[in-house]
Write a protein that holds these residues in place. Structure first.
Motif, short mmCIF file in Angstrom:
data_model
loop_
_atom_site.label_atom_id
_atom_site.label_comp_id
_atom_site.label_asym_id
_atom_site.label_seq_id
_atom_site.Cartn_x
_atom_site.Cartn_y
_atom_site.Cartn_z
N ASP A 74 -0.26 -171.87 53.81
CA ASP A 74 1.13 -171.70 54.25
C ASP A 74 1.84 -170.56 53.53
O ASP A 74 2.93 -170.16 53.92
N VAL A 75 1.24 -170.04 52.46
CA VAL A 75 1.87 -168.99 51.69
C VAL A 75 0.78 -168.07 51.13
O VAL A 75 -0.32 -168.53 50.82
N SER A 76 1.09 -166.80 51.05
CA SER A 76 0.05 -165.86 50.62
C SER A 76 -0.27 -165.99 49.14
O SER A 76 0.52 -166.54 48.36
N VAL A 99 -4.67 -167.59 51.72
CA VAL A 99 -4.40 -166.54 52.70
C VAL A 99 -3.66 -165.38 52.04
O VAL A 99 -3.07 -165.52 50.98
N CYS A 100 -3.72 -164.23 52.73
CA CYS A 100 -3.10 -163.02 52.19
C CYS A 100 -2.02 -162.53 53.16
O CYS A 100 -1.85 -163.09 54.24
N ARG A 101 -1.34 -161.47 52.75
CA ARG A 101 -0.41 -160.82 53.68
C ARG A 101 -0.52 -159.31 53.52
O ARG A 101 -1.30 -158.83 52.71
N VAL A 119 -0.88 -164.49 56.52
CA VAL A 119 0.37 -165.20 56.78
C VAL A 119 1.50 -164.27 56.32
O VAL A 119 1.31 -163.51 55.38
N PRO A 120 2.66 -164.30 56.96
CA PRO A 120 3.75 -163.42 56.49
C PRO A 120 4.40 -163.90 55.20
O PRO A 120 4.99 -163.10 54.47
#
Ligand SMILES: O=C([O-])CC(=O)C(=O)O
Ligand SMILES: [Mg+2]
Length: 163
Positions: A74-76, A99-101, A119-120
């Motif tokens: 849910d968050v980078s 995850v990355c952004r 993810v943004p």
């Protein structure tokens, strides 16, 4: 890692390993579990460095950075500024259990990013970095940073030639 849903997000996946004869070391970053802010270790807590910046500072052109964000999506846990900084230091790539952004910002320096996706949502003000350099377990694998003066042969209890 691919079997655990981590995939190349940026760069040619084959580049991350680099030439086979090179000895790479791993700089590992461990993040707290969601909802469990940590007071910080070695000044890396809430008032300390932004995620993974310590790892980038400690890494060099023999390094692969591994970020343990416990699979959080849910968050980078990695972004464009980190990719740029790491690329400038010659780091071979990053493997993030999360995850990355800013994926497009990793493309220009051709910096290989392996993550569960993108993810943004920024990591700013969210989970804090717990430590850098301690062993982490990522997708069921324990990843340990090689200490200075040690080689991968030491991990297997082999003796390097000439020792
Ligand atoms: O705040 C983040 O998630 C990281 C980031 O955008 C960057 O390194 O550029
Ligand atoms: Mg960014």
């Amino acid at each position: 890692m691919r079997g655990h849903r981590t995939r190349p997000v940026s760069g040619d996946g084959a580049e991350a390993g680099g030439p086979a004869h090179r000895r790479h070391r791993v700089v590992v970053v461990r993040r707290d579990a969601p909802g469990q802010p940590h007071p910080g270790v070695g000044g890396e807590g809430p008032a300390g460095a932004h995620i993974a910046t310590t790892a980038v500072e400690r890494a060099d052109d023999r390094s692969v950075i591994v970020v343990d964000n416990q699979g959080r999506t849910d968050v980078s846990c990695w972004g464009g500024i980190l990719s740029l900084g790491a690329a400038r230091r010659g780091v071979r790539g990053v493997v993030a259990d999360g995850v990355c952004r800013d994926v497009e910002e990793a493309r220009e320096p051709a910096f290989p990013v392996f993550a569960r996706g993108s993810v943004p949502a920024t990591a700013r003000g969210r989970p804090q970095q717990r430590s850098t350099g301690e062993p982490v377990t990522v997708a069921g694998l324990t990843v340990e940073q090689l200490r200075e003066g040690r080689s991968t042969l030491d991990l297997y209890d082999f003796t390097s030639p000439g020792r």
